[in-house]
Scaffold this active site. Structure first.
Site, mmCIF file in Angstrom:
data_model
loop_
_atom_site.group_PDB
_atom_site.id
_atom_site.type_symbol
_atom_site.label_atom_id
_atom_site.label_comp_id
_atom_site.label_asym_id
_atom_site.label_seq_id
_atom_site.Cartn_x
_atom_site.Cartn_y
_atom_site.Cartn_z
ATOM 1 C CG HIS A 282 -2.288 0.427 1.112
ATOM 2 N ND1 HIS A 282 -3.363 -0.398 1.189
ATOM 3 C CD2 HIS A 282 -2.813 1.661 0.918
ATOM 4 C CE1 HIS A 282 -4.495 0.289 1.070
ATOM 5 N NE2 HIS A 282 -4.184 1.552 0.883
ATOM 6 C CG ASP A 313 1.293 -1.091 -5.330
ATOM 7 O OD1 ASP A 313 1.813 -1.403 -4.244
ATOM 8 O OD2 ASP A 313 0.069 -0.881 -5.454
ATOM 9 N NE ARG A 317 7.610 7.886 -5.432
ATOM 10 C CZ ARG A 317 6.708 6.953 -5.098
ATOM 11 N NH1 ARG A 317 6.380 5.982 -5.948
ATOM 12 N NH2 ARG A 317 6.121 6.995 -3.921
ATOM 13 N N GLY A 336 1.204 4.812 -7.869
ATOM 14 C CA GLY A 336 0.306 5.523 -6.959
ATOM 15 C C GLY A 336 0.634 7.002 -6.886
HETATM 16 C C1 LIG Z 1 -3.092 9.105 -1.230
HETATM 17 C C2 LIG Z 1 -3.218 7.625 -1.420
HETATM 18 C C3 LIG Z 1 -4.472 7.031 -1.294
HETATM 19 C C4 LIG Z 1 -4.600 5.654 -1.463
HETATM 20 N N1 LIG Z 1 -5.844 5.092 -1.376
HETATM 21 C C5 LIG Z 1 -5.973 3.768 -1.612
HETATM 22 C C6 LIG Z 1 -7.246 3.168 -1.603
HETATM 23 O O1 LIG Z 1 -8.261 3.830 -1.387
HETATM 24 N N2 LIG Z 1 -7.330 1.830 -1.823
HETATM 25 C C7 LIG Z 1 -6.213 1.060 -2.067
HETATM 26 O O2 LIG Z 1 -6.316 -0.142 -2.289
HETATM 27 N N3 LIG Z 1 -4.988 1.613 -2.106
HETATM 28 C C8 LIG Z 1 -4.840 2.937 -1.873
HETATM 29 N N4 LIG Z 1 -3.598 3.499 -1.921
HETATM 30 C C9 LIG Z 1 -2.428 2.661 -2.218
HETATM 31 C C10 LIG Z 1 -2.135 2.629 -3.709
HETATM 32 O O3 LIG Z 1 -3.143 1.960 -4.414
HETATM 33 C C11 LIG Z 1 -0.805 1.952 -4.021
HETATM 34 O O4 LIG Z 1 -0.800 0.672 -3.450
HETATM 35 C C12 LIG Z 1 0.397 2.739 -3.544
HETATM 36 O O5 LIG Z 1 0.205 4.114 -3.691
HETATM 37 C C13 LIG Z 1 1.628 2.328 -4.335
HETATM 38 O O6 LIG Z 1 2.764 2.961 -3.885
HETATM 39 P P1 LIG Z 1 3.389 4.279 -4.559
HETATM 40 O O7 LIG Z 1 2.533 5.417 -4.119
HETATM 41 O O8 LIG Z 1 4.751 4.332 -3.976
HETATM 42 O O9 LIG Z 1 3.378 4.084 -6.059
HETATM 43 C C14 LIG Z 1 -3.448 4.872 -1.747
HETATM 44 C C15 LIG Z 1 -2.206 5.488 -1.884
HETATM 45 C C16 LIG Z 1 -2.082 6.842 -1.729
HETATM 46 C C17 LIG Z 1 -0.719 7.464 -1.911
#
Ligand SMILES: Cc1cc2nc3c(=O)[nH]c(=O)nc-3n(C[C@H](O)[C@H](O)[C@H](O)COP(=O)(O)O)c2cc1C
Length: 386
Positions: A282, A313, A317, A336
């Site tokens: 996440h 994920d 970057r 993300g």
């Molecule tokens: C601001 C934010 C909100 C997120 N909300 C969700 C969400 O609602 N549901 C979910 O499965 N993952 C959520 N994620 C996790 C992303 O789907 C993803 O796994 C993650 O951002 C990947 O890492 P990265 O930001 O380094 O690319 C969220 C991530 C961020 C940064």
């Protein structure tokens, strides 16, 4: 550097986003959980893998095309679900989804988005997946899944890593809550970002009102009050693989399990009918102190073989980060924060800029490794150890 046009990498876009957004919103997007050990380790683990370029290979006709869940896509990345894209830009989910569709990559809309799923689907097109957080009232969640199908979403991404909300103390310090509200704590922060107030918050206020979860059914909207971020998400701590199997029975299309961090759970997901497993912590936002998904990836690829596709994920970057995952056997990488920074910096065009930068970096990395196609990338191109 004030414009996404002169951002030359994702770090530049992050800096623009940092300046444009109120601190509470920026930190909600950018940071991790507790001591941010997982967040930092995701980056370190990716950087620790070394590349082994092969030289004098004819790489003049390169392509990043991949087949993902039965469809051709132009790049080996997809947009991760992020519940808050709509706080970075007015209807930011639409901006981001349109940029993804134009680039020929899938877009995932979060259950907790600020723009209704039907509106996003109508405005964007392209390959659309819907991310599901199951609520304690399963029947309401099943109705939401039916709605996603009716709206044209092709994939259902079930997030399996969040039985309870994480602890993100910085949101409390910043007075940041979801559903979004103006508090004594965050008022000064917002007032010192007038452009955001005018172009994002005010536009919601004169249209749909204070930003809120537009996919939530009326029954749930009524229950939501502004609690510290997370507690209002109504997460379900009694969820099991039986619930996942039930979703498999109800959803005749592509089903993905997001947030798997061990090979046995990946196998379990495939046993329960997942078409793809997303190895993810996440983005370091849920459990603090996990292994990095990039380190778990080879085990999951090996245990699943051809039974289910593997996506990864958390922390990607650079193009070189992405090719490392592809070389280890991932079908694609979810992105993300990078595209959220882009959306914050310039809406659809800013999100497109983030995708273009990644595209150029992946292309360059493939060429420098001696690979013409994604299929040419293999573990031979890496030196890795945990
Ligand atoms: C601001 C934010 C909100 C997120 N909300 C969700 C969400 O609602 N549901 C979910 O499965 N993952 C959520 N994620 C996790 C992303 O789907 C993803 O796994 C993650 O951002 C990947 O890492 P990265 O930001 O380094 O690319 C969220 C991530 C961020 C940064």
């Amino acid at each position: 550097m004030a414009s996404y046009r002169t951002a030359y990498n994702i770090a530049d876009l992050r800096e623009i986003a940092r300046r444009r957004l109120p601190r509470g919103v920026f930190e909600f997007i950018d940071r991790g959980t507790e001591d941010e050990v997982s967040l930092r380790h995701n980056f370190e683990a990716l950087k620790a893998i070394r590349l082994r370029p092969r030289t004098l290979v004819n790489v003049s006709k390169r392509t990043q095309e991949v087949e993902l869940l039965g469809k051709r896509h132009s790049m080996p990345i997809a947009i991760a679900p992020t519940g808050s894209a709509g706080l970075t830009w007015y209807e930011g989910e639409i901006a981001l989804a349109r940029a993804a569709a134009a680039a020929g990559i899938p877009f995932t809309l979060a259950t907790g988005s600020m723009t209704a799923m039907e509106k996003v689907a109508d405005a964007a097109g392209g390959t659309l997946w819907f991310q599901l957080y199951m609520w304690p009232d399963r029947a309401l969640s099943h109705k939401l899944v039916d709605r996603a199908r009716a709206a044209g979403f092709e994939g259902l991404v079930v997030t399996v890593d969040s039985p309870v909300p994480p602890s993100r103390e910085y949101n409390l310090h910043n007075g940041f809550t979801l559903p979004f509200s103006i508090t004594r704590r965050n008022a000064a922060d917002m007032l010192s970002h007038p452009r955001w107030l005018l172009t994002v918050l005010s536009r919601y206020l004169v249209t749909t009102g204070m930003p809120r979860y537009q996919n939530y059914p009326t029954e749930m909207k009524q229950k939501i009050t502004a609690l510290p971020m997370g507690r209002s998400m109504a997460l379900n701590d009694s969820l099991t693989w039986d619930d996942f199997r039930e979703l498999r029975r109800r959803w005749a299309h592509k089903l993905l399990a997001k947030g798997v961090l061990t090979a046995p759970d990946a196998k379990r997901a495939a046993d329960c009918g997942a078409d793809a497993v997303i190895v993810s912590n996440h983005g370091g936002r849920v459990v603090d102190g996990t292994r990095a998904p990039i380190d778990i990836l080879p085990e999951v690829v090996d245990v699943l073989g051809t039974r289910a596709e593997v996506i990864v994920d958390s922390g990607f970057r650079r193009g070189t980060d992405v090719v490392k995952a592809l070389a280890l056997g991932a079908r694609a990488v979810l992105i993300g924060r990078p595209t959220l920074y882009g959306t914050a910096a310039g809406g659809e065009a800013g999100a497109a800029r983030a995708i273009t930068l990644l595209n150029q970096e992946i292309d360059r990395a493939m060429a420098l490794l001696g690979c013409r196609t994604v299929a040419d990338l293999s573990r031979e191109h890496l030196v890795y150890s945990e």
